[in-house]
Write a protein that holds these residues in place. Structure first.
Motif, PDB file in Angstrom:
ATOM      1  N   UNK A 277      13.951  15.542  39.750  1.00  0.00           N
ATOM      2  CA  UNK A 277      14.292  15.491  41.074  1.00  0.00           C
ATOM      3  C   UNK A 277      14.916  16.689  41.795  1.00  0.00           C
ATOM      4  N   UNK A 278      15.749  17.450  40.985  1.00  0.00           N
ATOM      5  CA  UNK A 278      16.304  18.681  41.396  1.00  0.00           C
ATOM      6  C   UNK A 278      15.770  20.005  40.825  1.00  0.00           C
ATOM      7  N   UNK A 279      15.057  19.933  39.660  1.00  0.00           N
ATOM      8  CA  UNK A 279      14.453  21.122  39.149  1.00  0.00           C
ATOM      9  C   UNK A 279      15.522  21.781  37.968  1.00  0.00           C
ATOM     10  N   UNK A 280      16.823  20.874  38.116  1.00  0.00           N
ATOM     11  CA  UNK A 280      17.890  21.578  37.419  1.00  0.00           C
ATOM     12  C   UNK A 280      18.020  20.869  36.049  1.00  0.00           C
ATOM     13  N   UNK A 281      18.507  21.792  35.119  1.00  0.00           N
ATOM     14  CA  UNK A 281      18.465  21.029  33.682  1.00  0.00           C
ATOM     15  C   UNK A 281      19.956  20.988  33.187  1.00  0.00           C
ATOM     16  N   UNK A 282      20.150  19.757  32.831  1.00  0.00           N
ATOM     17  CA  UNK A 282      21.908  19.797  32.105  1.00  0.00           C
ATOM     18  C   UNK A 282      21.734  20.789  31.243  1.00  0.00           C
ATOM     19  N   UNK A 283      22.833  21.735  31.028  1.00  0.00           N
ATOM     20  CA  UNK A 283      23.078  22.458  29.877  1.00  0.00           C
ATOM     21  C   UNK A 283      23.255  21.608  28.600  1.00  0.00           C
ATOM     22  N   UNK A 284      22.856  22.236  27.425  1.00  0.00           N
ATOM     23  CA  UNK A 284      23.055  21.237  26.064  1.00  0.00           C
ATOM     24  C   UNK A 284      24.558  20.968  25.977  1.00  0.00           C
TER      25      UNK A 284
END
Lengths: 450, 334
Positions: free
Chosen positions: A250-257
């Protein structure tokens, strides 16, 4: 506004959806059972403690268990009657748990909190919404059962700019969310707006997979009045409903590890949770029942049901006409991530999104062979891991090496195991590896404490 | 009732994929080139292929029986190795050569490492290279003219044509297109494409190989990146350095179509067990294979470098795998 998302996350699989058995069936209300079994642990976090004792008379909606800390939830009686016993009983997730058994008095008397009229819900202060959610014992109804009031209280330094409502429902067989979206559309949007208000977010997206066209249509109509809410159509793919993958899409963002959605400015909840929030605020109704799908090749009449929490699987299956074939596996949840049960005498809990009973022919039980390095798991892994190598490392007890290669990042979606031609039980090995690492860490802590 | 419930970890459903199905698919992909090879080089090559397959299967079963392992010939992988060994033999090679090659492939290159999935080198190529080292004459003199059996005095069913001593001059092709020194028979690009040139049973028909390769890609058993980078690297390097009139005068198409490049690129280098696991790693393998093939063709003794290049890159596979681990989800994002 209906926006179609053509971009998708890397990896994932396309198992047969099997939703045709129940997707057209409206949610049916199952009558309250004779007895309910309310486990004191139905959520991620510390177990609650009983605040009633055997012999007490309780009404439906009355609190019977309270948590000691913040990350825990309140348990409510789901029928009216007498508390028969409080003892260790079967639990669908933790095997055993302290459980309150209530015997129905047949009256089904309810005791509810304050109802706030739907029209005025917009004026409710955020603190009140959070308090009501806490008192209503609401947890994420997508399956993970994380306490919702915790999600609604992000630390002030995390700026949340987007609320995502998860209507992906990517697990095969399950259709309860789909039905809830169609039958309770207005309340879901209301619940979303209440949660947005509680967190202070101005923008929201409702994400639904393309294989639920009816839900998409009604949701689109329902949000047309609210410019801040958008409905997004997703490609049908598993595990699209996984928080990390959905936010990526949806946002193109990845939740950091090791991070949380709030680390990328997102709050995310399941559609069923939004409904529960709306009901809690506007009807004063605590979480004492939920929608779930009862289906699978061994169920005589697959159904979408609204079931009182604490009803036994046995009773629920009985309500669906019993078994049409000898069940080989009975799952809480879908076939990709659901938990296999060894008995049907376990209660429906807050996280029970479905009961799936599978007959022998739908299970492809194979013997594990040597990995032939085909790489299918690598391409299926939505967390960009190398499951084949991780599996071998866990098998050889090289847990530290596996950890260095990202074992802890595994979300246990099961894609690798689904595609593996050699029938390797990789998720099993990862669970084992994670548990061993957890044990080692615990030992180390104990040693240091001495 | 409850006693019969199976409790396992999820997932509880599986795709229909199986090792057997994969191996069967490769057999299917090899059907066009096998048929083309038998058509071009006569019934004799069918017998050679059969002997190779049989030897591989028997060797695997025998070793597993002796070691008291589970007999795994039912997964079709031994038969596949045998078929590959046969396909990379000259059509005039003696039958025992195929048998020994297959037996070596299975016994040394596969079972000694622990069986399917554990071998480091492509078993069929290991067998071929062993044969090249041990019986160089038999391995480089058994070339037959395509469709030799149409000549007078022969028929498709003629078997004894290539008995090493009784080989008939009429059916010998002087060399394969890539042979250095000798004067190869004249051929056209079309001949190279359809396979009407001298060479190993399974390497000459580019058309049949491409059909099989397309099937493998369609079935998602291989990714196009590896064969593409392999073939492109060899072709470009040979075009740049392989010409008689200086740089960039080499014959790109000839070097792509002649020899075992297409067979190696689509079927051998892509062997799941011995190739890198990620697409990025496979690209590196393809480029490496291409470069080594070109180097051997340019500077090496043997006319052909495909087998060596793949085996050498097989040795690098663990290293490539180590350095092409994908970025984990959520790593290095801000």
């Amino acid at each position: 506004m209906l926006k179609s998302v053509s971009r998708t996350f890397r990896g994932g699989i396309h198992p047969p959806t099997e939703k045709q058995h129940t997707e057209k069936k409206p949610i049916e209300v199952m009558p309250p059972p004779e007895r309910v079994f309310i486990p004191l642990r139905q959520h991620t976090g510390a177990p609650a403690r009983a605040i009633v004792k055997a012999g007490d008379h309780v009404k439906a909606g009355q609190a019977v268990g309270k948590g000691p800390g913040f990350v825990t939830t309140i348990m409510h009686a789901s029928i009216s009657g007498e508390v028969v016993s409080i003892k260790q009983r079967n639990h669908p997730v933790f095997r055993h748990c302290e459980t309150i058994e209530i015997k129905s008095d047949g009256k089904d008397e309810w005791i509810f909190g304050t109802a706030h009229p739907r029209g005025q819900a917009d004026q409710l202060p955020p603190e009140d919404i959070k308090r009501i959610v806490t008192e209503s014992g609401i947890v994420g109804l997508g399956g993970a059962a994380f306490p919702t009031h915790v999600k609604l209280s992000p630390p002030p330094e995390k700026k949340i700019s987007l609320y995502i409502l998860n209507g992906a429902e990517c697990e095969p067989f399950l259709t309860a969310d789909d039905r809830v979206m169609q039958e309770r559309t207005e309340d879901i949007v209301l619940g979303l707006r209440l949660m947005m208000r509680a967190v202070g977010v101005a923008r929201a997206i409702i994400a639904v997979e393309a294989n639920k066209p009816d839900s998409l249509k009604v949701l689109k109509a329902a949000v047309s009045r609210f410019s801040e809410i958008e409905v997004v159509k997703l490609q049908t793919k598993y595990p699209q409903g996984s928080e990390k993958q959905l936010i990526r899409v949806v946002t193109g963002r990845e939740i950091p590890r090791g991070g949380l959605p709030m680390d990328v400015g997102v709050a995310i909840n399941n559609v069923g949770t939004a409904l529960a929030v709306a009901e809690a605020v506007c009807d004063g109704k605590p979480l004492i029942e939920r929608a779930l799908t009862v289906t699978g090749s061994a169920i005589a009449q697959p159904k979408n049901l609204k079931v009182r929490l604490g009803a036994l699987f046995k009773d629920v299956i009985e309500h669906c006409g019993g078994f049409s074939a000898p069940p080989v596996k009975i799952l809480m949840g879908g076939p990709m991530m659901g938990i296999a049960q060894y008995t049907t005498e376990v209660p429906v809990i807050k996280g029970t999104s479905g009961i799936v009973a599978l007959a022998a022919e739908s299970l492809n039980i194979v013997e594990s062979q040597t990995c032939i390095r085909c790489g299918r798991c690598v391409n299926a892994c939505p967390m960009y891991l190398i499951p084949s190598v991780l599996g071998i490392l866990c098998e050889r007890h090289k847990f530290e090496e596996a950890k260095a290669m990202g074992l802890m990042d595994c979300v246990e979606c099961g894609c690798c195991t689904y595609v593996c031609p050699a029938g390797r039980p990789m998720v099993h090995m990862f669970k084992f590896g994670k548990m061993e690492l957890f044990k080692q860490a615990q030992k180390k802590r104990e040693k240091e404490a001495k | 009732m409850d006693r019969q419930l199976v409790v396992t970890t999820p997932p509880h459903i599986r795709s229909a994929a199986s090792v057997n199905r994969i191996m069967a698919d490769v057999h299917i992909a090899l059907a066009p080139v096998t048929i083309a090879g038998v058509y071009l080089f006569g019934f004799r090559s069918a017998v050679l292929l059969a002997v190779s397959v049989l030897a591989a299967v028997v060797t695997e079963a025998a070793i597993e029986k002796i070691l008291k392992w589970d007999v795994t010939i039912g997964d079709y992988s031994a038969a596949l190795t045998g078929l590959f060994v046969g396909l990379v033999l000259p059509p005039g090679a003696p039958l025992w050569l195929g048998a020994i090659g297959s037996a070596f492939s299975i016994a040394v290159a596969k079972m000694a490492f622990g069986g399917l999935g554990k071998n480091i080198f492509n078993p069929a190529l290991a067998g071929r290279v062993m044969l090249l080292a041990a019986w160089p004459i038999a391995m480089t003199k058994g070339w037959l003219q395509p469709l030799w059996w149409r000549q007078e005095g022969f028929s498709f069913w003629t078997l004894r044509v290539a008995d090493r001593l009784g080989i008939s001059v009429d059916v010998i092709t002087s060399a394969t297109p890539l042979a250095k020194g000798g004067a190869p028979d004249p051929y056209t690009m079309m001949d190279l494409f359809t396979g009407r040139v001298g060479g190993c049973i399974g390497e000459t028909s580019a058309a049949a190989l491409l059909i099989g390769g397309a099937y493998l890609i369609y079935r998602r058993l291989i990714y196009w990146q590896l064969p593409a980078s392999f073939i492109a690297t060899t072709g470009i390097l040979m075009w740049a350095f392989g010409g008689q009139q200086g740089l960039f005068t080499g014959d790109f198409m000839m070097h792509v179509l002649a020899g075992g490049l297409i067979l190696g690129a689509f079927f051998m280098a892509t062997d799941m067990v011995t190739s890198p696991i990620t697409i990025r790693g496979q690209l590196i393998m393809g480029i490496g294979c291409g470069a080594i093939t070109a180097l051997v063709r340019l500077k090496g003794g043997p006319p052909e470098g495909v087998s060596y290049s793949i085996l050498i890159m097989n040795a690098f596979t663990p290293l490539i795998d180590k350095y092409t681990v994908p970025r984990p989800f959520g790593e290095k994002v801000s």
